[in-house]
Design an enzyme around this catalytic site. Structure first.
Site, short mmCIF file in Angstrom:
data_model
loop_
_atom_site.label_atom_id
_atom_site.label_comp_id
_atom_site.label_asym_id
_atom_site.label_seq_id
_atom_site.Cartn_x
_atom_site.Cartn_y
_atom_site.Cartn_z
N GLU A 73 0.83 -1.22 0.00
CA GLU A 73 0.00 0.00 0.00
C GLU A 73 0.86 1.26 0.00
O GLU A 73 0.48 2.28 -0.58
CB GLU A 73 -0.95 -0.01 1.20
CG GLU A 73 -1.89 -1.21 1.27
CD GLU A 73 -2.76 -1.39 0.04
OE1 GLU A 73 -2.97 -0.40 -0.70
OE2 GLU A 73 -3.20 -2.52 -0.22
N HIS A 87 1.67 2.34 -3.48
CA HIS A 87 0.61 3.17 -4.05
C HIS A 87 0.77 4.62 -3.60
O HIS A 87 0.67 5.56 -4.40
CB HIS A 87 -0.76 2.67 -3.59
CG HIS A 87 -1.25 1.44 -4.28
ND1 HIS A 87 -1.42 1.37 -5.65
CD2 HIS A 87 -1.66 0.24 -3.78
CE1 HIS A 87 -1.90 0.17 -5.97
NE2 HIS A 87 -2.05 -0.53 -4.86
#
Length: 492
Positions: free
Chosen positions: A257, A260
């Site tokens: 994550e 991202h």
């Protein structure tokens, strides 16, 4: 006020709506009280509809027409062309149906959480039937070339089609199955992967700091299904899920994550007011998260440099040699859960979902038959029996959010990440040493130059061609997986 200023003001207003909706979604999936779900869904539906009106209403139609009469160059020309394409698509959906859809998926996400916790497919199935029906309807509004699913792919991977994906995924599937057969009978070390929630929280913060995640422009929180969301350019948030029986899910998932978020934090700020300040596609976005998870987080040098700290934090590793730990971390074991899958078999989870989605959209498969088909493909591709819907068809949040066409992005991200890794190593010397030393700026600088800064001003195909010198190809991924697992097995 001149036309270009009106254009920028339009996208700044849309950005304000997007920020509000993103914050409401983040809260809904982290800290929102259960009883707030219905009201929250209505609020999200209202704000999303207002944003939709701004993107399809008469005022915007006039602005688009006026912009089309301007002499535009560079980013402004790209902004107009992409906005015109989006308008032509959005305006085909009746406003009332759009609001109905947004409200439906907001409700469905909360119902999905309850259904997953209770292993109750029948609770969620009626919502999914409505979502699939609306997706099919939207496809007909939008139109498509050769395959209905192409219309859904467009939202997540512009320019991609079933005709291109099918042979790519077939080649990748066969290569993975071949590697799995070569690994058949190999025994990986078995370790105790348990760690307290507090230990995992500390590890996650330490590793995010190591890779340069900016906590002054983001945060780390807990959720049922990990995700990253961008509230605004200076607020790219990461979430994770803690499993005290297996800390790998959290630490590598958090690295994923954070990849991202690093992408979002690296987009050139001047693109925001042109509607270009977001990722080029979900596949490109996944390439960044998977790059940080696999090519950095699972890099042998990165783990070796941090192994002493891991041993201090996790007593069960005290007497485990690093070579044993590294082999165990890279264990290949076909599994039920996508987000817990090993690096080799992960793409098979995606290909299964891709095949099911295509059939749902064409009507070849109905929602009521989805659990049985899910279970059949898991047995055929991964050789595992699915014991419950909670560990099967209910495991992902995506369908409850209406995200059909999204899943292929994960496998495309794997493909892109391997291509980028190959090109990075061509251009930047001593990549492995930089990763081991925690000197990631040259690597992040290369990614920013070739991917991050451009936002969606370039298409996925343009980015990959410019960065790597080749079009999309699964061969670098196959080469990487073959070389890695050959090394791992030799060390067993």
């Amino acid at each position: 006020m001149n036309t270009l200023q009106q254009w920028r003001d339009h996208f700044e207003a849309l950005g304000a709506y997007d920020e509000a909706v993103a914050l409401l979604y983040w809260d809904m999936r982290t800290y929102m009280p259960d009883q707030s779900a219905e009201n929250r869904s209505k609020s999200i539906g209202f704000l999303s509809t207002e944003s939709f009106r701004r993107r399809t209403g008469t005022a915007y139609q006039t602005l688009l027409k006026t912009m089309g009469q301007e002499t535009l160059t560079g980013l402004e020309a790209i902004s107009y062309e992409k906005a015109k394409q989006a308008y032509d698509r959005d305006s085909k959906i009746p406003e009332a149906e759009y609001q109905t859809f947004i409200t439906l998926i907001s409700e469905a996400e909360s119902v999905w959480e309850k259904a997953k916790d209770a292993d109750d497919w029948d609770l969620f199935a009626p919502y999914l039937e409505k979502i699939v029906a609306m997706e099919r309807k939207f496809v007909e509004y939008w139109g498509y070339g050769q395959h209905p699913y192409d219309a859904l792919l467009h939202d997540y991977e512009p320019g991609m089609t079933v005709a291109e994906l099918d042979p790519l995924f077939a080649e990748l599937r066969q290569a993975i199955i071949t590697l799995l057969k070569q690994l058949d009978g190999k025994t990986f070390p078995t370790l105790d992967w348990s760690a307290s929630r507090e230990t995992q929280i500390q590890l996650n913060h330490d590793w995010l700091n190591d890779i340069g995640y900016d906590f002054t422009a983001g945060r780390l929180d807990e959720t049922v299904h990990p995700f990253q969301t961008t509230i605004n350019r200076k607020d790219a948030r990461v979430t994770t899920k803690y499993d005290e029986n297996d800390y790998r899910n959290s630490v590598f998932g958090t690295m994923h994550e954070a990849g991202h978020a690093t992408y979002e934090q690296g987009i050139a700020p001047e693109l925001d007011a042109l509607g270009l300040g977001e990722g080029a596609s979900m596949g490109i976005h996944e390439s960044q998260s998977l790059f940080f998870e696999n090519f950095i987080g699972r890099n042998q040098g990165f783990l070796a440099a941090r192994y002493e700290g891991l041993q201090q934090a996790i007593p069960s590793l005290t007497d485990v040699p690093f070579e044993t730990f590294y082999a165990a971390v890279n264990e290949v074991k076909p599994s039920l859960i996508r987000i817990e899958a090993d690096e080799l078999t992960y793409a098979l989870h995606i290909i299964i979902r891709y095949e099911l989605e295509k059939r749902l959209i064409t009507g070849e498969l109905e929602v009521k038959d989805l659990p049985a088909e899910w279970n059949r493909l898991y047995k055929e591709y991964l050789g595992v029996d699915v014991p419950s819907n909670a560990k099967g068809v209910l495991q992902d949040v995506h369908w409850s959010g209406g995200s059909f066409g999204y899943f292929p992005s994960y496998a495309l991200g794997l493909v892109y990440s391997a291509q980028l890794n190959e090109a990075l190593r061509r251009d930047v010397p001593n990549v492995d040493q930089l990763i081991a030393d925690g000197t990631l700026q040259p690597i992040k600088g290369w990614l920013n130059e070739h991917i991050h800064q451009h936002g969606k001003a370039k298409t996925p195909a343009e980015l990959i061609q410019a960065a790597t010198g080749q079009s999309i190809s699964v061969q670098p991924l196959i080469n990487y997986l073959t070389a890695k697992y050959t090394r791992v097995v030799e060390a067993l």
